[in-house]
Design a protein around this motif. Structure first.
Motif, PDB file in Angstrom:
ATOM      1  N   ILE A   1      33.826  -2.414   2.324  1.00 51.87           N
ATOM      2  CA  ILE A   1      34.920  -2.598   3.274  1.00 51.87           C
ATOM      3  C   ILE A   1      36.093  -3.263   2.567  1.00 51.87           C
ATOM      4  N   ARG A   2      37.273  -2.769   2.891  1.00 53.46           N
ATOM      5  CA  ARG A   2      38.516  -3.402   2.455  1.00 53.46           C
ATOM      6  C   ARG A   2      39.259  -3.816   3.723  1.00 53.46           C
ATOM      7  N   PHE A   3      39.748  -5.043   3.735  1.00 50.30           N
ATOM      8  CA  PHE A   3      40.363  -5.600   4.933  1.00 50.30           C
ATOM      9  C   PHE A   3      41.883  -5.621   4.852  1.00 50.30           C
ATOM     10  N   TYR A   4      42.486  -5.636   6.043  1.00 53.81           N
ATOM     11  CA  TYR A   4      43.939  -5.709   6.215  1.00 53.81           C
ATOM     12  C   TYR A   4      44.180  -6.665   7.376  1.00 53.81           C
ATOM     13  N   ILE A   5      44.827  -7.797   7.117  1.00 53.03           N
ATOM     14  CA  ILE A   5      45.118  -8.710   8.220  1.00 53.03           C
ATOM     15  C   ILE A   5      46.582  -8.570   8.601  1.00 53.03           C
ATOM     16  N   ASP A   6      46.846  -8.753   9.887  1.00 52.83           N
ATOM     17  CA  ASP A   6      48.230  -8.709  10.334  1.00 52.83           C
ATOM     18  C   ASP A   6      48.821 -10.116  10.279  1.00 52.83           C
ATOM     19  N   GLU A   7      50.059 -10.226  10.683  1.00 50.65           N
ATOM     20  CA  GLU A   7      50.770 -11.503  10.555  1.00 50.65           C
ATOM     21  C   GLU A   7      50.298 -12.570  11.526  1.00 50.65           C
ATOM     22  N   ASN A   8      49.425 -12.203  12.458  1.00 48.44           N
ATOM     23  CA  ASN A   8      48.913 -13.199  13.406  1.00 48.44           C
ATOM     24  C   ASN A   8      47.853 -14.106  12.796  1.00 48.44           C
ATOM     25  N   LEU A   9      47.295 -13.694  11.695  1.00 45.06           N
ATOM     26  CA  LEU A   9      46.244 -14.487  11.044  1.00 45.06           C
ATOM     27  C   LEU A   9      46.802 -15.254   9.851  1.00 45.06           C
ATOM     28  N   SER A  10      46.147 -16.343   9.530  1.00 46.38           N
ATOM     29  CA  SER A  10      46.575 -17.207   8.433  1.00 46.38           C
ATOM     30  C   SER A  10      46.470 -16.499   7.076  1.00 46.38           C
ATOM     31  N   PRO A  11      47.499 -16.614   6.241  1.00 45.46           N
ATOM     32  CA  PRO A  11      47.413 -16.039   4.898  1.00 45.46           C
ATOM     33  C   PRO A  11      46.332 -16.711   4.044  1.00 45.46           C
ATOM     34  N   GLU A  12      45.863 -17.886   4.481  1.00 45.28           N
ATOM     35  CA  GLU A  12      44.782 -18.550   3.748  1.00 45.28           C
ATOM     36  C   GLU A  12      43.507 -17.707   3.758  1.00 45.28           C
TER      37      GLU A  12
ATOM     38  N   ALA B   1      47.221   0.566   7.624  1.00 51.51           N
ATOM     39  CA  ALA B   1      45.845   0.194   7.289  1.00 51.51           C
ATOM     40  C   ALA B   1      44.943   1.426   7.260  1.00 51.51           C
ATOM     41  N   THR B   2      45.120   2.327   8.212  1.00 49.70           N
ATOM     42  CA  THR B   2      44.304   3.543   8.267  1.00 49.70           C
ATOM     43  C   THR B   2      44.554   4.416   7.052  1.00 49.70           C
ATOM     44  N   GLU B   3      45.803   4.592   6.681  1.00 54.17           N
ATOM     45  CA  GLU B   3      46.141   5.381   5.491  1.00 54.17           C
ATOM     46  C   GLU B   3      45.501   4.794   4.239  1.00 54.17           C
ATOM     47  N   MET B   4      45.371   3.475   4.207  1.00 57.13           N
ATOM     48  CA  MET B   4      44.793   2.797   3.052  1.00 57.13           C
ATOM     49  C   MET B   4      43.274   2.673   3.156  1.00 57.13           C
ATOM     50  N   GLY B   5      42.702   3.082   4.290  1.00 60.61           N
ATOM     51  CA  GLY B   5      41.259   2.972   4.492  1.00 60.61           C
ATOM     52  C   GLY B   5      40.797   1.540   4.675  1.00 60.61           C
ATOM     53  N   ARG B   6      41.638   0.733   5.308  1.00 61.90           N
ATOM     54  CA  ARG B   6      41.341  -0.689   5.493  1.00 61.90           C
ATOM     55  C   ARG B   6      41.067  -1.021   6.952  1.00 61.90           C
ATOM     56  N   VAL B   7      40.153  -1.946   7.166  1.00 67.40           N
ATOM     57  CA  VAL B   7      39.814  -2.434   8.493  1.00 67.40           C
ATOM     58  C   VAL B   7      40.842  -3.490   8.898  1.00 67.40           C
ATOM     59  N   VAL B   8      41.446  -3.301  10.066  1.00 64.52           N
ATOM     60  CA  VAL B   8      42.442  -4.254  10.570  1.00 64.52           C
ATOM     61  C   VAL B   8      41.735  -5.462  11.167  1.00 64.52           C
TER      62      VAL B   8
ATOM     63  N   GLN C   1      27.942  -4.427   6.237  1.00 65.26           N
ATOM     64  CA  GLN C   1      28.455  -3.141   6.712  1.00 65.26           C
ATOM     65  C   GLN C   1      29.171  -2.407   5.598  1.00 65.26           C
ATOM     66  N   SER C   2      29.194  -1.091   5.700  1.00 59.86           N
ATOM     67  CA  SER C   2      29.959  -0.288   4.754  1.00 59.86           C
ATOM     68  C   SER C   2      31.260   0.153   5.419  1.00 59.86           C
ATOM     69  N   ALA C   3      32.193   0.607   4.612  1.00 55.96           N
ATOM     70  CA  ALA C   3      33.466   1.099   5.151  1.00 55.96           C
ATOM     71  C   ALA C   3      33.227   2.276   6.089  1.00 55.96           C
ATOM     72  N   ASP C   4      32.303   3.156   5.740  1.00 60.08           N
ATOM     73  CA  ASP C   4      32.012   4.316   6.584  1.00 60.08           C
ATOM     74  C   ASP C   4      31.466   3.904   7.946  1.00 60.08           C
ATOM     75  N   GLU C   5      30.681   2.846   7.985  1.00 64.14           N
ATOM     76  CA  GLU C   5      30.122   2.373   9.255  1.00 64.14           C
ATOM     77  C   GLU C   5      31.191   1.763  10.166  1.00 64.14           C
ATOM     78  N   MET C   6      32.293   1.337   9.590  1.00 61.44           N
ATOM     79  CA  MET C   6      33.346   0.673  10.364  1.00 61.44           C
ATOM     80  C   MET C   6      34.329   1.646  11.001  1.00 61.44           C
ATOM     81  N   ILE C   7      34.406   2.874  10.505  1.00 62.27           N
ATOM     82  CA  ILE C   7      35.401   3.831  11.000  1.00 62.27           C
ATOM     83  C   ILE C   7      35.275   4.000  12.511  1.00 62.27           C
ATOM     84  N   LYS C   8      36.416   3.852  13.186  1.00 62.91           N
ATOM     85  CA  LYS C   8      36.538   4.000  14.645  1.00 62.91           C
ATOM     86  C   LYS C   8      35.708   2.992  15.437  1.00 62.91           C
TER      87      LYS C   8
END
Length: 112
Positions: free
Chosen positions: A6-17, A45-52, A96-103
């Protein structure tokens, strides 16, 4: 067969820490651009294959309207600290794997 991590993508609502701490553990995580709207974050995030990862339930609305995504993890804003997020995302990354996280939509819960 090896599972895709899994590769993650956080939005601006979460701490950069969160990015700093998870990166130190070898987890691939980025923070989206400040000021982008939710649909732009989800598309990127979807284009990059990242979980938001977000505290914004608008992402759930987008998903319920049929917007494709690589996975969404939602936590209540006032309830979870950045440490809670770090522990939870490390757990998800480990089991979890990235494939298991889709949708899928996951909700942060306390991890001790």
């Amino acid at each position: 067969m090896a599972q895709t991590r899994i590769r993650f993508y956080i939005d601006e609502n979460l701490s950069p820490e969160i990015v700093t701490l998870l990166s130190a553990h070898g987890i691939d995580i980025i923070r989206g651009p400040l000021g982008a709207d939710d649909s732009a974050h989800l598309e990127r995030a979807t284009e990059m294959g990242r979980v938001v990862c977000t505290e914004d339930d608008d992402f759930i609305k987008l998903a319920s309207q049929g917007t494709e995504h690589a996975g969404i993890i939602l936590g209540e804003g006032d309830y979870y600290s950045f440490g809670d997020w770090v522990r939870y995302l490390r757990l998800v990354h480990a089991v979890q794997s990235a494939d298991e996280m889709i949708k899928t939509i996951n909700y942060v819960f306390y991890v001790d």
